[in-house]
Enzyme design. Sequence first.
Site, PDB file in Angstrom:
ATOM      1  N   CYS A  37      -1.895   6.414   4.934  1.00 19.21           N
ATOM      2  CA  CYS A  37      -3.411   6.823   4.979  1.00 19.21           C
ATOM      3  C   CYS A  37      -3.724   7.216   6.391  1.00 19.21           C
ATOM      4  CB  CYS A  37      -4.408   5.615   4.491  1.00 19.21           C
ATOM      5  SG  CYS A  37      -4.060   4.167   5.752  1.00 19.21           S
ATOM      6  N   ASP A  83       2.408   2.627   2.689  1.00 20.09           N
ATOM      7  CA  ASP A  83       2.771   3.196   3.893  1.00 20.09           C
ATOM      8  C   ASP A  83       4.121   3.022   4.695  1.00 20.09           C
ATOM      9  OD1 ASP A  83       0.000   3.797   3.745  1.00 20.09           O
ATOM     10  OD2 ASP A  83      -0.777   2.573   5.220  1.00 20.09           O
ATOM     11  N   CYS A 110      -2.273  -1.665   9.000  1.00 20.60           N
ATOM     12  CA  CYS A 110      -1.732  -0.393   9.437  1.00 20.60           C
ATOM     13  C   CYS A 110      -1.500  -0.410  10.729  1.00 20.60           C
ATOM     14  CB  CYS A 110      -2.843   0.841   9.545  1.00 20.60           C
ATOM     15  SG  CYS A 110      -3.450   0.947   7.601  1.00 20.60           S
ATOM     16  N   CYS A 150       0.807  -1.193   0.035  1.00 20.24           N
ATOM     17  CA  CYS A 150       0.073   0.273   0.062  1.00 20.24           C
ATOM     18  C   CYS A 150       0.894   1.291  -0.244  1.00 20.24           C
ATOM     19  CB  CYS A 150      -0.995   0.081   1.179  1.00 20.24           C
ATOM     20  SG  CYS A 150      -0.087   0.106   2.673  1.00 20.24           S
TER      21      CYS A 150
END
Length: 174
Positions: A94, A69, A137, A67
């Site tokens: 995000c 991150d 996350c 993603c």
Amino acid sequence: MLRLVSKKVIGLASQEGSALSASRPVQVLPRMYHERVIDHYDKPRNVGSLDKNDPTVGTGLVGAPACGDVMKLQIKVDEVTGKIVDARFKTFGCGSAIASSSVASEWVKGKQLEEVVTIKNTEIAKYLSLPPVKLHCSMLAEDAIKAAVKDYEAKRAKSNGSATAAPAAKAAEA
């Protein structure tokens, strides 16, 4: 065929499926974040950096290639008590990644190294009410904590020339 099915699913095709119909508007439902995610995203705690050359500072840098991150978490440890006295983070990602970093930086303060490596991503995810697609996350936050502790322990072992830092490092690997 797939195009027709897709149009029917989103309500763009007519009852017969032969012509497009503008009479049925597409309804897009908003995705809602939990108020804690929004709070930590809007007002992140402990954003910033500590001096990475300070021997009492451990830095954990982790990323999720899927993603994009990237999370950096730094901890400052009181060498006498072994407690984390400060924590800072910088996250490129995000809202859920930023919130997870913020929560992690809050949770590690005032705790012993052995205690913070037991913080699990599931606890962070539950606290923030993260949906399954955002669990990575909270995994990044857990990994960043462990990486920061491991970095601090490596610095400490190097400066002491001994393996006195082994207990927290072993707990971090578990």
